[in-house]
Design a protein around this motif. Structure first.
Motif, PDB file in Angstrom:
ATOM      1  N   MET A 220      33.706  36.117  39.112  1.00  0.00           N
ATOM      2  CA  MET A 220      32.377  36.600  39.465  1.00  0.00           C
ATOM      3  C   MET A 220      31.817  37.530  38.402  1.00  0.00           C
ATOM      4  O   MET A 220      30.630  37.835  38.399  1.00  0.00           O
ATOM      5  CB  MET A 220      32.429  37.295  40.838  1.00  0.00           C
ATOM      6  CG  MET A 220      31.084  37.738  41.389  1.00  0.00           C
ATOM      7  SD  MET A 220      29.789  36.480  41.394  1.00  0.00           S
ATOM      8  CE  MET A 220      30.476  35.269  42.503  1.00  0.00           C
TER       9      MET A 220
ATOM     10  N   PHE B  29      26.148  31.449  44.513  1.00  0.00           N
ATOM     11  CA  PHE B  29      26.569  32.344  45.596  1.00  0.00           C
ATOM     12  C   PHE B  29      25.384  33.021  46.280  1.00  0.00           C
ATOM     13  O   PHE B  29      25.502  33.484  47.413  1.00  0.00           O
ATOM     14  CB  PHE B  29      27.559  33.383  45.068  1.00  0.00           C
ATOM     15  CG  PHE B  29      28.969  32.881  44.995  1.00  0.00           C
ATOM     16  CD1 PHE B  29      29.879  33.166  45.988  1.00  0.00           C
ATOM     17  CD2 PHE B  29      29.385  32.093  43.932  1.00  0.00           C
ATOM     18  CE1 PHE B  29      31.183  32.690  45.931  1.00  0.00           C
ATOM     19  CE2 PHE B  29      30.679  31.602  43.857  1.00  0.00           C
ATOM     20  CZ  PHE B  29      31.584  31.903  44.867  1.00  0.00           C
TER      21      PHE B  29
ATOM     22  N   TYR C 229      32.292  36.473  47.381  1.00  0.00           N
ATOM     23  CA  TYR C 229      33.353  35.907  46.535  1.00  0.00           C
ATOM     24  C   TYR C 229      34.731  36.258  47.099  1.00  0.00           C
ATOM     25  O   TYR C 229      35.609  35.390  47.231  1.00  0.00           O
ATOM     26  CB  TYR C 229      33.167  36.480  45.132  1.00  0.00           C
ATOM     27  CG  TYR C 229      34.161  36.085  44.076  1.00  0.00           C
ATOM     28  CD1 TYR C 229      34.283  34.766  43.641  1.00  0.00           C
ATOM     29  CD2 TYR C 229      34.954  37.053  43.449  1.00  0.00           C
ATOM     30  CE1 TYR C 229      35.178  34.424  42.627  1.00  0.00           C
ATOM     31  CE2 TYR C 229      35.834  36.721  42.437  1.00  0.00           C
ATOM     32  CZ  TYR C 229      35.948  35.400  42.032  1.00  0.00           C
ATOM     33  OH  TYR C 229      36.816  35.066  41.028  1.00  0.00           O
TER      34      TYR C 229
ATOM     35  N   ALA D  16      32.922  27.067  45.202  1.00  0.00           N
ATOM     36  CA  ALA D  16      32.996  27.929  44.019  1.00  0.00           C
ATOM     37  C   ALA D  16      31.948  27.563  42.979  1.00  0.00           C
ATOM     38  O   ALA D  16      31.479  28.424  42.229  1.00  0.00           O
ATOM     39  CB  ALA D  16      34.387  27.846  43.399  1.00  0.00           C
TER      40      ALA D  16
END
Length: 512
Positions: free
Chosen positions: A145, A263, A193, A259
């Motif tokens: 991230m 996000f 995350y 993933a």
């Protein structure tokens, strides 16, 4: 004193702060080393080196402000200095191929940039220990991230200028500001995350508890969760995800797709706006690309035409629909999201199937995700720009802005997308030629043109495995030190979307 327009001391001091706080992270493998009765010294030394170096670098601070140029320098330096510090456990332990400095830096840079390429000659807990292999997994999770996104989330002093830092580090066009304050946005992204990482670990371990994955114990569940969400691909298993049952492989596919998704879209889902996810044009293109390439390879595997005639072709059963679908989708999802896991050795595929997969190397996941490569949104904008060019050629008087999700895209953004794509493809071409020519310097490295291309895109795109000697069950160990250093450079600039590093390396960046 240098006649420069960059207050480099501010940038260096912030790098010190990053190192100082990251010095806490070796505590996790340190505790594991005590639990498994392994040597804790490498992690004690790492923590001391990182914290001590951080304090020393912080003292360089000039007291100035973190401007745009300082943000560029901070991001570039942090992503170089942190992987250098990450080599300490490998060097102190002195075990295996990573005891050599260039190899240690390669493994560390590959970890933090979530590339997943490895120079470990023997991936096993018997050789390296549980704690050292977990450190390797942890480096990918920290880099996924974004190291500096994490620092913005926890350091009050980075609140001012934090937006510039985050935008230079985050993969994609620009980080969407989810809250009025960038610090809150950074916390929200890291919270999502971390939550998905925890969920992945629980799902993987639950499969073990229900008897669907005998060797997915708690250690493996945590280790693979730490490298699924950052789209990293490191595994403590020498055969990657091939070592686990089909149930695990299907579960890993789901989390790889998550993933590689922006996000920020999950933030809107949590806020009661699920339509933002399903109506997002990038997300739909992302799913369409994976589905299209996945079904194409599935068809070749099902028919058996994509398989090389070799007894090593374990894992694929021609004529078995579930097997072909699982293997085809898994490899495409792993490559598009740049995770780099493998459910089988696709070196056993023939050139036709490998060529299809090579195109997937250039796609990348969504902007705002942990994925690397070009990114789907850039290809969407390139297509829209080409469509507009055709339209305005027929209707020269028309004014037709490019729109993405009903919003007009700034022309400067469109220009930057084309510059990035051309620069990325140019670097890929030059790197392919350099690495191919360098391979003639050592008899252990023999590559075809296709394999040389896969090496270049695997490192520049932070993907991990390629074809031939760098296939999913092989390593990058055989390359010369010079080639490895060049690939370290590619992983570094690839993680920062090329611009952030190359701009710092231009003379005009430093002039008044």
């Amino acid at each position: 004193m240098l006649n420069t327009h960059v207050d480099y001391r501010v940038s260096v001091a912030y790098v010190g702060a990053v190192l100082k706080y990251l010095g806490i992270t070796p505590t996790f493998p340190l505790l594991l080393s005590l639990y498994y009765r392994e040597d804790p010294i490498p992690f004690v030394v790492t923590s001391v080196v990182m914290v001590g170096s951080g304090f020393l670098l912080e003292r360089i601070d000039s007291g100035g402000e973190l401007g745009k140029r300082e943000a560029f320098l901070l991001v570039s330096l942090a992503w170089l200095v942190v992987p250098i510090a990450g080599t300490v456990p490998y060097l102190v332990a002195g075990t295996g191929t990573v005891a050599q400095p260039v190899n240690a830096l390669f493994e560390s840079m590959s970890g933090f940039t979530t590339t997943g390429a490895t120079v470990l000659g023997d991936i096993s807990v018997d050789t390296h220990g549980h704690a050292m292999l977990m450190w390797r997994q942890l480096t990918q999770w920290l880099g996924g991230m974004g190291i500096l996104v994490l620092m913005v989330a926890i350091l009050p002093e980075l609140s001012v200028g934090g937006a510039q830092v985050v935008n230079q580090e985050s993969p994609g066009l620009a980080l969407e500001k989810l809250t009025p304050r960038i610090r809150e946005t950074a916390r929200a992204l890291w919270g999502i995350y971390a939550a998905f990482t925890l969920l992945a670990a629980l799902v993987y371990y639950a499969l073990h508890l229900f008897g669907l994955a005998p060797n997915m114990d708690l250690y493996n569940a945590v280790a693979h969760a730490l490298t699924t969400l950052p789209t990293g691909g490191f595994s403590p298993e020498a055969r990657s995800v091939e070592a686990f049952s089909p149930a695990v492989q299907w579960a890993v596919m789901v989390f790889m797709i998550i993933a590689g998704t922006n996000f920020a879209l999950f933030w809107y889902v949590l806020k009661g706006e699920p339509r933002r996810l399903v109506e997002n044009s990038e997300f739909r293109s992302y799913l369409f690309a994976m589905g299209g390439f996945g079904l194409l390879i599935t068809a070749t595997l099902f028919a058996g035409v994509g398989l090389a005639q070799t007894p090593a072709n374990v894992g694929v059963i021609p004529g078995n629909p579930e097997n072909a679908l699982r293997q085809g989708l898994f490899q495409v999802i792993a490559i598009v999201t740049t995770t780099g896991y493998a459910s089988m050795d696709f070196n056993t595929w023939d050139a036709s199937a490998q060529t299809i997969l090579l195109f997937a190397f250039f796609l990348g996941g969504s902007a705002g995700s942990a994925a690397g490569s070009v990114k789907i949104v850039r290809w969407v904008l390139v297509k829209k720009a080409i469509d507009r060019s055709f339209f305005t050629s027929i209707h020269p008087e028309a004014v037709r802005p490019i729109r993405l999700d009903q919003k007009a895209v700034d022309e400067n953004t469109v220009r930057d997308v084309f510059v990035f794509v051309l620069l990325f493809l140019g670097l890929f071409s030059v790197s392919t030629m350099f690495l191919y020519l360098d391979s003639f310097r050592t008899p252990e490295v023999t590559m075809s043109g296709l394999e040389a291309m896969s090496v270049a895109i695997a490192t520049l795109g932070n993907i991990g495995p390629g074809f031939g000697i760098v296939g999913p069950m092989n390593s990058f160990l055989s390359f010369t030190p010079e080639a490895k250093l060049y690939m370290i450079f590619l992983m570094w600039i690839g993680r920062l979307e090329v611009f952030s590093v190359l701009i710092v390396l231009t003379p005009s960046f430093w002039r008044r």
